[in-house]
Design a protein around this motif. Structure first.
Motif, PDB file in Angstrom:
ATOM      1  N   ILE A  55       0.849  -1.240   0.055  1.00  0.00           N
ATOM      2  CA  ILE A  55      -0.127   0.007  -0.085  1.00  0.00           C
ATOM      3  C   ILE A  55       0.923   1.195   0.023  1.00  0.00           C
ATOM      4  O   ILE A  55       0.663   2.338  -0.680  1.00  0.00           O
ATOM      5  N   GLY A  56       1.791   1.201   0.810  1.00  0.00           N
ATOM      6  CA  GLY A  56       2.792   2.524   0.689  1.00  0.00           C
ATOM      7  C   GLY A  56       3.515   2.483  -0.444  1.00  0.00           C
ATOM      8  O   GLY A  56       3.676   3.653  -1.140  1.00  0.00           O
ATOM      9  N   LEU A  57       3.827   1.602  -1.319  1.00  0.00           N
ATOM     10  CA  LEU A  57       4.344   1.695  -2.400  1.00  0.00           C
ATOM     11  C   LEU A  57       3.416   2.297  -3.546  1.00  0.00           C
ATOM     12  O   LEU A  57       3.702   3.188  -4.205  1.00  0.00           O
ATOM     13  N   TYR A  58       2.216   1.719  -3.533  1.00  0.00           N
ATOM     14  CA  TYR A  58       1.336   2.348  -4.684  1.00  0.00           C
ATOM     15  C   TYR A  58       0.877   3.648  -4.122  1.00  0.00           C
ATOM     16  O   TYR A  58       0.696   4.415  -5.141  1.00  0.00           O
ATOM     17  N   GLU A  59       1.002   4.203  -2.919  1.00  0.00           N
ATOM     18  CA  GLU A  59       0.487   5.409  -2.583  1.00  0.00           C
ATOM     19  C   GLU A  59       1.810   6.329  -3.201  1.00  0.00           C
ATOM     20  O   GLU A  59       1.611   7.492  -3.582  1.00  0.00           O
ATOM     21  N   LYS A  60       2.835   5.757  -2.858  1.00  0.00           N
ATOM     22  CA  LYS A  60       4.057   6.815  -3.262  1.00  0.00           C
ATOM     23  C   LYS A  60       4.186   6.813  -4.826  1.00  0.00           C
ATOM     24  O   LYS A  60       4.583   7.936  -5.348  1.00  0.00           O
ATOM     25  N   PHE A  61       3.615   6.097  -5.586  1.00  0.00           N
ATOM     26  CA  PHE A  61       3.402   5.969  -7.026  1.00  0.00           C
ATOM     27  C   PHE A  61       2.250   6.905  -7.565  1.00  0.00           C
ATOM     28  O   PHE A  61       2.082   7.045  -8.828  1.00  0.00           O
ATOM     29  N   GLY A  62       1.448   7.624  -6.610  1.00  0.00           N
ATOM     30  CA  GLY A  62       0.216   8.188  -6.860  1.00  0.00           C
ATOM     31  C   GLY A  62      -0.893   7.506  -7.091  1.00  0.00           C
ATOM     32  O   GLY A  62      -2.005   8.099  -7.638  1.00  0.00           O
ATOM     33  N   PHE A  63      -0.984   6.150  -6.571  1.00  0.00           N
ATOM     34  CA  PHE A  63      -2.454   5.380  -6.880  1.00  0.00           C
ATOM     35  C   PHE A  63      -3.299   6.060  -5.671  1.00  0.00           C
ATOM     36  O   PHE A  63      -2.883   6.484  -4.786  1.00  0.00           O
ATOM     37  N   LYS A  64      -4.615   6.353  -6.082  1.00  0.00           N
ATOM     38  CA  LYS A  64      -5.677   7.075  -5.340  1.00  0.00           C
ATOM     39  C   LYS A  64      -6.583   5.814  -4.995  1.00  0.00           C
ATOM     40  O   LYS A  64      -6.963   5.086  -5.731  1.00  0.00           O
ATOM     41  N   GLU A  65      -6.922   5.983  -3.652  1.00  0.00           N
ATOM     42  CA  GLU A  65      -7.749   4.976  -3.144  1.00  0.00           C
ATOM     43  C   GLU A  65      -9.279   5.214  -3.573  1.00  0.00           C
ATOM     44  O   GLU A  65      -9.820   6.373  -3.984  1.00  0.00           O
ATOM     45  N   THR A  66     -10.154   4.211  -3.967  1.00  0.00           N
ATOM     46  CA  THR A  66     -11.620   4.188  -4.325  1.00  0.00           C
ATOM     47  C   THR A  66     -12.122   3.100  -3.451  1.00  0.00           C
ATOM     48  O   THR A  66     -11.683   2.492  -2.775  1.00  0.00           O
ATOM     49  N   THR A  67     -13.718   3.239  -3.757  1.00  0.00           N
ATOM     50  CA  THR A  67     -14.540   2.355  -2.757  1.00  0.00           C
ATOM     51  C   THR A  67     -14.968   1.420  -3.876  1.00  0.00           C
ATOM     52  O   THR A  67     -15.575   0.250  -3.520  1.00  0.00           O
ATOM     53  N   ASP A  68     -14.491   1.151  -5.078  1.00  0.00           N
ATOM     54  CA  ASP A  68     -14.631   0.194  -5.947  1.00  0.00           C
ATOM     55  C   ASP A  68     -13.920  -0.976  -5.921  1.00  0.00           C
ATOM     56  O   ASP A  68     -12.962  -1.340  -6.514  1.00  0.00           O
ATOM     57  N   LYS A  69     -14.616  -1.940  -4.903  1.00  0.00           N
ATOM     58  CA  LYS A  69     -13.806  -3.168  -4.841  1.00  0.00           C
ATOM     59  C   LYS A  69     -14.629  -4.430  -4.906  1.00  0.00           C
ATOM     60  O   LYS A  69     -15.806  -4.356  -4.605  1.00  0.00           O
ATOM     61  N   HIS A  70     -13.933  -5.463  -5.299  1.00  0.00           N
ATOM     62  CA  HIS A  70     -14.896  -6.861  -5.654  1.00  0.00           C
ATOM     63  C   HIS A  70     -14.515  -8.063  -4.956  1.00  0.00           C
ATOM     64  O   HIS A  70     -15.338  -8.953  -4.461  1.00  0.00           O
ATOM     65  N   ALA A  71     -13.129  -8.080  -4.771  1.00  0.00           N
ATOM     66  CA  ALA A  71     -12.447  -9.553  -4.111  1.00  0.00           C
ATOM     67  C   ALA A  71     -12.690  -9.258  -2.492  1.00  0.00           C
ATOM     68  O   ALA A  71     -12.521  -8.506  -1.745  1.00  0.00           O
ATOM     69  N   PRO A  72     -13.402 -10.782  -2.032  1.00  0.00           N
ATOM     70  CA  PRO A  72     -13.556 -10.665  -0.781  1.00  0.00           C
ATOM     71  C   PRO A  72     -12.818 -10.328   0.140  1.00  0.00           C
ATOM     72  O   PRO A  72     -12.683  -9.861   1.327  1.00  0.00           O
ATOM     73  N   ARG A  73     -11.305 -11.000  -0.029  1.00  0.00           N
ATOM     74  CA  ARG A  73     -10.231 -10.773   0.793  1.00  0.00           C
ATOM     75  C   ARG A  73      -9.510  -9.409   0.829  1.00  0.00           C
ATOM     76  O   ARG A  73      -8.694  -8.966   1.571  1.00  0.00           O
ATOM     77  N   CYS A  74      -9.931  -8.537  -0.174  1.00  0.00           N
ATOM     78  CA  CYS A  74      -9.320  -7.264  -0.291  1.00  0.00           C
ATOM     79  C   CYS A  74     -10.351  -6.094   0.417  1.00  0.00           C
ATOM     80  O   CYS A  74     -11.317  -6.060  -0.135  1.00  0.00           O
ATOM     81  N   ASP A  75      -9.603  -5.398   1.166  1.00  0.00           N
ATOM     82  CA  ASP A  75     -10.573  -4.054   1.892  1.00  0.00           C
ATOM     83  C   ASP A  75     -10.131  -2.805   1.274  1.00  0.00           C
ATOM     84  O   ASP A  75     -10.566  -1.908   1.562  1.00  0.00           O
ATOM     85  N   ARG A  76      -9.043  -2.895   0.322  1.00  0.00           N
ATOM     86  CA  ARG A  76      -8.607  -1.681  -0.178  1.00  0.00           C
ATOM     87  C   ARG A  76      -8.684  -1.713  -1.784  1.00  0.00           C
ATOM     88  O   ARG A  76      -8.368  -2.921  -2.236  1.00  0.00           O
TER      89      ARG A  76
END
Length: 157
Positions: free
Chosen positions: A130-151
């Motif tokens: 998550i730290g890596l993704y955020e450093k690269f500029g990924f933005k969080e969204t609420t569009d999730k589908h996989a049961p084990r994923c909460d982000r």
């Protein structure tokens, strides 16, 4: 492609499916997450049809002895969006900048392939990712589908 310390990145084939599954499930277990061979993880049971034949890629990282030490894939969702999937590394190669190298490569490949956005889903326990993704500029969204994923995240290219 070769990266530092003798790590080779190469395209995966269906001959790699069993080893990919073993590595992915081992890493999920390390973080207390459950593999789902009939759900979200069924894509690694046939890498060629689920990635390559769809216009995506799936790569494995191997050390000098041929041991698989990482995986990463780009799974096309439609003509403008691609999903970053299964970016996992074994503990002995973490913390050495490989995540940054591989993510940079995946972003370049996605952009060069004409995709306009990369999306991904992850779990909060994968703090380093998550730290890596955020450093690269990924933005969080609420569009999730996989049961084990909460982000869930996206990056416009």
């Amino acid at each position: 492609m070769s990266i530092d310390d003798g790590i080779i990145v190469r395209a995966a084939t269906n001959d790699d499916c069993a080893r990919v599954r073993e590595l992915v499930f081992e890493i999920l277990d390390e973080y207390g997450l459950q593999g789902d061979p009939d759900g979200i993880d069924r894509d690694i049971s046939d890498i060629e049809s689920n990635f390559t034949d769809r216009g995506g890629i799936f790569e494995v990282l191997e050390n000098e002895e041929g041991k698989m030490v990482g995986t990463v894939g780009l799974y096309p969702l439609d003509d403008r969006r691609v999903e970053l999937r299964k970016m996992y590394f074994v503990p002995e190669i973490r913390g050495k900048g490989r995540g940054k190298q591989i993510l940079t490569r995946m972003i370049r490949i996605a952009a060069d392939s004409g995709f306009k956005q990369i999306v991904l889903e992850t779990a909060s326990v994968l703090k380093e990712a998550i730290g890596l993704y955020e450093k690269f500029g990924f933005k969080e969204t609420t569009d999730k589908h996989a049961p084990r994923c909460d982000r869930a995240y996206y990056l416009d290219l």
